[in-house]
Design an enzyme around this catalytic site. Structure first.
Site, PDB file in Angstrom:
ATOM      1  N   HIS A  82      62.305  47.188  52.408  1.00  0.00           N
ATOM      2  CA  HIS A  82      61.392  48.259  51.988  1.00  0.00           C
ATOM      3  C   HIS A  82      60.124  47.573  51.486  1.00  0.00           C
ATOM      4  O   HIS A  82      60.191  46.468  50.933  1.00  0.00           O
ATOM      5  CB  HIS A  82      61.954  49.054  50.812  1.00  0.00           C
ATOM      6  CG  HIS A  82      63.253  49.744  51.066  1.00  0.00           C
ATOM      7  ND1 HIS A  82      64.465  49.137  50.898  1.00  0.00           N
ATOM      8  CD2 HIS A  82      63.526  51.020  51.431  1.00  0.00           C
ATOM      9  CE1 HIS A  82      65.429  50.001  51.170  1.00  0.00           C
ATOM     10  NE2 HIS A  82      64.895  51.147  51.492  1.00  0.00           N
ATOM     11  N   ASP A 123      60.743  46.190  48.118  1.00  0.00           N
ATOM     12  CA  ASP A 123      61.698  45.076  47.958  1.00  0.00           C
ATOM     13  C   ASP A 123      60.904  43.776  47.985  1.00  0.00           C
ATOM     14  O   ASP A 123      61.262  42.795  47.335  1.00  0.00           O
ATOM     15  CB  ASP A 123      62.679  44.976  49.130  1.00  0.00           C
ATOM     16  CG  ASP A 123      63.557  46.192  49.295  1.00  0.00           C
ATOM     17  OD1 ASP A 123      63.718  46.943  48.322  1.00  0.00           O
ATOM     18  OD2 ASP A 123      64.079  46.377  50.414  1.00  0.00           O
ATOM     19  N   MET A 139      63.188  44.986  61.158  1.00  0.00           N
ATOM     20  CA  MET A 139      63.032  46.384  60.711  1.00  0.00           C
ATOM     21  C   MET A 139      62.372  46.421  59.351  1.00  0.00           C
ATOM     22  O   MET A 139      62.614  45.554  58.511  1.00  0.00           O
ATOM     23  CB  MET A 139      64.410  47.056  60.669  1.00  0.00           C
ATOM     24  CG  MET A 139      64.428  48.496  60.200  1.00  0.00           C
ATOM     25  SD  MET A 139      64.574  48.701  58.404  1.00  0.00           S
ATOM     26  CE  MET A 139      66.291  49.150  58.239  1.00  0.00           C
ATOM     27  N   GLU A 163      67.021  58.309  59.567  1.00  0.00           N
ATOM     28  CA  GLU A 163      68.361  58.089  58.988  1.00  0.00           C
ATOM     29  C   GLU A 163      68.785  59.295  58.157  1.00  0.00           C
ATOM     30  O   GLU A 163      68.177  59.612  57.140  1.00  0.00           O
ATOM     31  CB  GLU A 163      68.306  56.827  58.123  1.00  0.00           C
ATOM     32  CG  GLU A 163      69.627  56.517  57.461  1.00  0.00           C
ATOM     33  CD  GLU A 163      69.589  55.229  56.645  1.00  0.00           C
ATOM     34  OE1 GLU A 163      68.632  54.440  56.802  1.00  0.00           O
ATOM     35  OE2 GLU A 163      70.512  55.034  55.836  1.00  0.00           O
ATOM     36  N   LYS A 206      71.427  61.675  55.833  1.00  0.00           N
ATOM     37  CA  LYS A 206      72.441  61.554  54.773  1.00  0.00           C
ATOM     38  C   LYS A 206      72.649  62.953  54.197  1.00  0.00           C
ATOM     39  O   LYS A 206      71.670  63.684  54.009  1.00  0.00           O
ATOM     40  CB  LYS A 206      71.935  60.586  53.702  1.00  0.00           C
ATOM     41  CG  LYS A 206      72.957  60.238  52.633  1.00  0.00           C
ATOM     42  CD  LYS A 206      72.433  59.150  51.697  1.00  0.00           C
ATOM     43  CE  LYS A 206      73.477  58.758  50.675  1.00  0.00           C
ATOM     44  NZ  LYS A 206      72.998  57.702  49.757  1.00  0.00           N
ATOM     45  N   GLU A 231      74.205  55.936  59.865  1.00  0.00           N
ATOM     46  CA  GLU A 231      74.915  55.055  58.921  1.00  0.00           C
ATOM     47  C   GLU A 231      76.357  55.518  58.760  1.00  0.00           C
ATOM     48  O   GLU A 231      76.615  56.699  58.497  1.00  0.00           O
ATOM     49  CB  GLU A 231      74.206  55.054  57.565  1.00  0.00           C
ATOM     50  CG  GLU A 231      75.011  54.285  56.513  1.00  0.00           C
ATOM     51  CD  GLU A 231      74.256  53.988  55.230  1.00  0.00           C
ATOM     52  OE1 GLU A 231      73.069  53.627  55.307  1.00  0.00           O
ATOM     53  OE2 GLU A 231      74.872  54.113  54.161  1.00  0.00           O
ATOM     54  N   HIS A 285      77.219  57.546  55.612  1.00  0.00           N
ATOM     55  CA  HIS A 285      76.607  58.870  55.486  1.00  0.00           C
ATOM     56  C   HIS A 285      77.380  59.923  56.258  1.00  0.00           C
ATOM     57  O   HIS A 285      77.553  61.048  55.781  1.00  0.00           O
ATOM     58  CB  HIS A 285      75.154  58.817  55.945  1.00  0.00           C
ATOM     59  CG  HIS A 285      74.303  57.915  55.095  1.00  0.00           C
ATOM     60  ND1 HIS A 285      72.977  57.687  55.352  1.00  0.00           N
ATOM     61  CD2 HIS A 285      74.597  57.182  53.998  1.00  0.00           C
ATOM     62  CE1 HIS A 285      72.488  56.853  54.438  1.00  0.00           C
ATOM     63  NE2 HIS A 285      73.468  56.528  53.614  1.00  0.00           N
ATOM     64  N   ASP A 305      73.102  51.461  60.801  1.00  0.00           N
ATOM     65  CA  ASP A 305      73.444  50.947  59.466  1.00  0.00           C
ATOM     66  C   ASP A 305      74.961  50.880  59.343  1.00  0.00           C
ATOM     67  O   ASP A 305      75.645  51.914  59.277  1.00  0.00           O
ATOM     68  CB  ASP A 305      72.872  51.860  58.364  1.00  0.00           C
ATOM     69  CG  ASP A 305      71.417  51.550  58.058  1.00  0.00           C
ATOM     70  OD1 ASP A 305      70.810  50.736  58.785  1.00  0.00           O
ATOM     71  OD2 ASP A 305      70.889  52.123  57.088  1.00  0.00           O
ATOM     72  N   ASP A 320      78.204  57.465  48.277  1.00  0.00           N
ATOM     73  CA  ASP A 320      77.831  56.397  49.216  1.00  0.00           C
ATOM     74  C   ASP A 320      78.259  55.046  48.623  1.00  0.00           C
ATOM     75  O   ASP A 320      77.546  54.465  47.814  1.00  0.00           O
ATOM     76  CB  ASP A 320      76.306  56.451  49.375  1.00  0.00           C
ATOM     77  CG  ASP A 320      75.796  55.602  50.517  1.00  0.00           C
ATOM     78  OD1 ASP A 320      76.609  55.101  51.295  1.00  0.00           O
ATOM     79  OD2 ASP A 320      74.574  55.446  50.599  1.00  0.00           O
ATOM     80  N   ASP A 374      78.882  52.101  50.158  1.00  0.00           N
ATOM     81  CA  ASP A 374      78.189  50.919  50.706  1.00  0.00           C
ATOM     82  C   ASP A 374      79.035  49.653  50.702  1.00  0.00           C
ATOM     83  O   ASP A 374      78.562  48.575  50.327  1.00  0.00           O
ATOM     84  CB  ASP A 374      76.891  50.639  49.926  1.00  0.00           C
ATOM     85  CG  ASP A 374      75.768  51.591  50.294  1.00  0.00           C
ATOM     86  OD1 ASP A 374      75.784  52.129  51.412  1.00  0.00           O
ATOM     87  OD2 ASP A 374      74.864  51.788  49.451  1.00  0.00           O
ATOM     88  N   ASP A 433      73.995  47.739  56.011  1.00  0.00           N
ATOM     89  CA  ASP A 433      73.379  48.394  54.845  1.00  0.00           C
ATOM     90  C   ASP A 433      74.478  48.597  53.813  1.00  0.00           C
ATOM     91  O   ASP A 433      75.012  49.695  53.653  1.00  0.00           O
ATOM     92  CB  ASP A 433      72.746  49.727  55.248  1.00  0.00           C
ATOM     93  CG  ASP A 433      71.950  50.315  54.093  1.00  0.00           C
ATOM     94  OD1 ASP A 433      71.723  49.593  53.102  1.00  0.00           O
ATOM     95  OD2 ASP A 433      71.558  51.493  54.173  1.00  0.00           O
TER      96      ASP A 433
HETATM   97  C1  GCO Z   1      71.007  54.808  51.078  1.00  0.00           C
HETATM   98  C2  GCO Z   1      70.348  54.484  52.406  1.00  0.00           C
HETATM   99  C3  GCO Z   1      69.335  53.399  52.294  1.00  0.00           C
HETATM  100  C4  GCO Z   1      68.463  53.307  53.530  1.00  0.00           C
HETATM  101  C5  GCO Z   1      67.326  52.389  53.260  1.00  0.00           C
HETATM  102  C6  GCO Z   1      66.528  52.048  54.487  1.00  0.00           C
HETATM  103  O1  GCO Z   1      71.981  55.524  51.132  1.00  0.00           O
HETATM  104  O2  GCO Z   1      70.549  54.347  50.037  1.00  0.00           O
HETATM  105  O3  GCO Z   1      71.363  54.126  53.294  1.00  0.00           O
HETATM  106  O4  GCO Z   1      69.972  52.178  52.049  1.00  0.00           O
HETATM  107  O5  GCO Z   1      69.181  52.878  54.624  1.00  0.00           O
HETATM  108  O6  GCO Z   1      66.501  52.985  52.323  1.00  0.00           O
HETATM  109  O7  GCO Z   1      65.936  53.137  54.970  1.00  0.00           O
HETATM  110 MN    MN Z   2      71.161  53.197  55.202  1.00  0.00          MN
HETATM  111 MN    MN Z   3      73.385  54.666  52.580  1.00  0.00          MN
END
Ligand code: GCO
Ligand code: MN
Ligand code: MN
Length: 389
Positions: free
Chosen positions: A56, A59, A90, A183, A185, A219, A222, A247, A257, A259, A289
């Site tokens: 990002h 970041d 990306m 993306e 969610k 993702e 998600h 992702d 989420d 992750d 991700d």
């Molecule tokens: C989340 C998302 C993020 C995005 C990221 C890139 O649930 O926080 O998955 O990790 O993927 O902001 O766009």
């Molecule tokens: Mn993501």
């Molecule tokens: Mn996510």
């Protein structure tokens, strides 16, 4: 570790700065790992064998950085890329952390916030293009509601469309070689997010001014949050020519989420996903991700990153075994067998075909009585995954 499962550049394994750099804080607890600089995270990714690093805007360059700070961070980051050979395929915009975005970015009710979101994204696109990114992700982390009375969802869709049309024009105007990947969610951090599933975005893309520039970034977590079959979402995106990025991570169904490391929870779903991506020849990044458990130090973060890639490669090998397994393939051949008796009814509609089909007599009882052997097939897959065939 066996050499057979070592990541190579052609595997296109990537991680975000925000993934391996996640210091482990959550809604209930503080950070458990020190924050590393972007350059140090690139060296960490080089050490574990990743192909690329994604980011990002913030970041890399903190939102309040001075021009001098920006220049020195960028210099160190570029040096780290050159030293490790990592790519930055990306990039994306942080449109969720700053309080200005507390009620959305492109879909905020406030025209000033919507304009600021465009301003911030154009600068972030410039940064991504400068570092060689060819895919630009849009994750609308704050594009949604807690209070339905507060927002008109149709206006939200129109605002989002206007923003993407504007930004596509911007990319064309600059001559950047950049595609957009949307993306979805279902919720988190908002109570409900607009465009909750990959399917929702696939429908939306065709309403854009430059649909050919825009695809999706599905993702795992998600779609699992929504209780859906992720591989099916990916398949629909692929079939539509819209799988621009992916992702990868893992988590239990119907949770927040989480992750987790790829394959940490649902190995069978992960297997069919890898098998799908490899079978169709998906050529984009395999982006993880995800982040290490909060129990880990930076050695654990490396274990996490290596584990994501290693599991992918093991599952890829399992997919090759699936293709080479005579019993599995024999069963599949039976399951998909076609005796040709329906050939006259196949293909495009004609009135004669419809009339013949309406007049045909089917053995409905016989067709319904057939056993399909899916129990046997699924057990063979389990045994293959469990390593006994
Ligand atoms: C989340 C998302 C993020 C995005 C990221 C890139 O649930 O926080 O998955 O990790 O993927 O902001 O766009
Ligand atoms: Mn993501
Ligand atoms: Mn996510």
């Amino acid at each position: 570790m066996s050499d057979q499962y070592q990541p190579q550049p052609e595997h296109k394994f990537t991680f975000g700065l925000w993934t391996v750099g996640n210091p482990g804080g959550d809604a209930f607890g503080e950070d458990v790992r020190p924050q590393l600089s972007p350059a140090d995270l690139v060296y960490l990714l080089g050490e574990v064998g990743a192909y690329g690093v994604n980011f990002h805007d913030n970041d890399l360059i903190p939102i309040n950085a001075t021009p001098a700070e920006r220049a020195s961070i960028l210099k160190a980051f570029k040096q780290a890329l050159a030293a490790t050979g990592l790519k930055a395929p990306m990039a994306t915009t942080n449109l969720f952390a700053d309080p200005v975005f507390k009620d959305g970015a492109f879909t905020s009710n406030d025209a000033r916030v919507r304009a600021y979101a465009l301003h911030k994204t154009m600068h972030a696109i410039d940064l991504g293009a400068e570092l060689g990114a060819e895919v630009y992700v849009f994750w609308g982390g704050r594009e949604g509601i807690e209070v339905d009375a507060a927002k008109d969802p149709v206006a939200g869709i129109r605002y989002f469309r206007d923003a993407l049309n504007f930004l596509c024009e911007y990319v064309k105007d600059q001559g950047y070689n950049l595609k957009f990947a949307l993306e979805a969610k279902p919720n988190e951090p908002r109570g409900d997010l607009f465009f909750p599933t990959t399917g929702a975005y696939l429908g939306f893309i065709n309403t854009l001014q430059y649909p050919e520039m825009v695809g999706v970034n599905p993702e795992v977590a998600h779609e699992h949050m929504a209780g859906l079959n992720f591989m099916h979402a990916v398949a629909q995106a692929w079939e539509a020519g819209k799988l621009f990025h992916i992702d990868l991570n893992d988590q239990n169904y119907a949770r927040f989420d989480q992750d987790w490391r790829f394959g940490a929870q649902n190995l069978k779903q992960a297997f069919f996903l890898v098998k799908f991506l490899e079978d169709v020849g998906y050529a984009g990044s395999r982006h993880f991700d995800a982040h290490a458990f909060r129990t880990e130090d930076y050695e654990g973060v490396k274990d996490f990153a290596r584990g994501c890639m290693r599991t992918y490669l093991i599952l890829k090998e399992k997919a090759a075994r699936f293709a080479a397994d005579a019993e599995i393939q024999g069963l599949l051949a039976e399951i998909h067998a076609d005796d040709g008796s329906m050939d006259a009814f196949k293909g495009a509609y004609t009135a004669a075909k419809a009339a013949a089909l309406k007049a045909h007599t089917f053995d409905r009882i016989g067709l319904g009585a057939r056993g399909l052997q899916y129990e046997k097939l699924d057990q063979l897959v389990n045994e293959l995954l469990l390593g006994v065939r």
